[in-house]
Design an enzyme around this catalytic site. Sequence first.
Site, PDB file in Angstrom:
ATOM      1  N   ASN A   1       0.849  -1.185   0.000  1.00  0.00           N
ATOM      2  CA  ASN A   1       0.000   0.000   0.000  1.00  0.00           C
ATOM      3  C   ASN A   1       0.887   1.237   0.000  1.00  0.00           C
ATOM      4  O   ASN A   1       2.119   1.134   0.020  1.00  0.00           O
ATOM      5  CB  ASN A   1      -0.977  -0.016   1.183  1.00  0.00           C
ATOM      6  CG  ASN A   1      -0.279  -0.031   2.540  1.00  0.00           C
ATOM      7  OD1 ASN A   1       0.816   0.541   2.708  1.00  0.00           O
ATOM      8  ND2 ASN A   1      -0.897  -0.667   3.519  1.00  0.00           N
TER       9      ASN A   1
ATOM     10  N   GLU B   1       3.377   1.476   3.000  1.00  0.00           N
ATOM     11  CA  GLU B   1       4.436   0.466   2.911  1.00  0.00           C
ATOM     12  C   GLU B   1       5.435   0.808   1.814  1.00  0.00           C
ATOM     13  O   GLU B   1       6.651   0.656   1.989  1.00  0.00           O
ATOM     14  CB  GLU B   1       3.809  -0.909   2.664  1.00  0.00           C
ATOM     15  CG  GLU B   1       3.010  -1.439   3.841  1.00  0.00           C
ATOM     16  CD  GLU B   1       2.065  -2.562   3.473  1.00  0.00           C
ATOM     17  OE1 GLU B   1       1.485  -3.171   4.386  1.00  0.00           O
ATOM     18  OE2 GLU B   1       1.882  -2.826   2.258  1.00  0.00           O
TER      19      GLU B   1
ATOM     20  N   ASP C   1      -6.197  -7.895   1.426  1.00  0.00           N
ATOM     21  CA  ASP C   1      -6.341  -9.337   1.191  1.00  0.00           C
ATOM     22  C   ASP C   1      -7.267  -9.590   0.006  1.00  0.00           C
ATOM     23  O   ASP C   1      -7.005 -10.464  -0.830  1.00  0.00           O
ATOM     24  CB  ASP C   1      -6.919 -10.025   2.440  1.00  0.00           C
ATOM     25  CG  ASP C   1      -6.070  -9.813   3.682  1.00  0.00           C
ATOM     26  OD1 ASP C   1      -4.838  -9.720   3.557  1.00  0.00           O
ATOM     27  OD2 ASP C   1      -6.653  -9.742   4.783  1.00  0.00           O
TER      28      ASP C   1
END
Length: 322
Positions: A203, A206, A278
Amino acid sequence: MPTSVEIVRRFRRLRALVVGDVMLDTYIEGAATRLCGEGPAPVVRKENERRAAGGAANTAANLRALGASVMLVGVVGCDQGATLLRETLRELDVDDAWLIEDHDASTLRKTRVLADGQLLARVDEGETRTHIARCEPLLIDAMGRSASQCDVIVVSDYCYGVLSDTVIARLAQLRARYGIPLVVDSKALERFAGAGATIVTPNALEASLLVGHTGSPAPPLDLIEMRHAGQRILALLDTEHVALTMAADGALLLSRDGGIVHIPAYPVAQAHEIGAGDSFAAGLALGLAAGAPLDEAGRLGMDTASIAITKRWTAVATRREL
């Protein structure tokens, strides 16, 4: 070229291996009508409790809901958390037979307390990190036996220890041997520098931390800055592609050959973003495994996440919805 509908129909013929940190998500809901006399906190009268698959187990649940058969490899304890997680997975039609039990480990569990729909607190329990060395031979064996039967491998690394250096090295070997897509969703991507991933899915935060930026990027995100971050990640990691997810700003797909595609996000009135990464990784992974080009697989990942975040709690998107 197959249509998107034809690609999604192929999901039912696919088999996916998920390796990562499995968790049990618990939601305690109620109403808060007064403050506690023992301190400045609301008293929540419990009205409901529900369980959901979390972490790598949520990735597996999304893959199964999209139609694929799933082999889920992770570590649990021999405790109530493991029992509840196994029951939850079976309710979702996810095979729990590949989970490895360790008598000294305790199953990862995240309990969220909500009052009148508002999150008040999250309580984290469980420990697997200190016991991984003992579990490594079993993890390696399970990965080897399941990878030979699979069309795609998805890594769901929440940094609770399952993805040790030894396990990552084995993933690289399996990717090279079988030539199937390897999708890596990790909160510590630098550890996968030599894994030979097909695609990594950081993301915005990150990605920024990985390339040395400090602070959390605030929306609306600067697409030029995000593009530079994605290009730096391609230089740092042995991966063919990067899918940089940016919440309401969509996703940016970058390839080693220089290709760049921006996929906008659908506007959602009230997004519930727990587990959105996820869901994105699941849709993307199955798209690649079904033969979709990168941009189409990325759109399928975005569509999957966009459906899941319209639902409360840790949720999945189904193949029919997609």
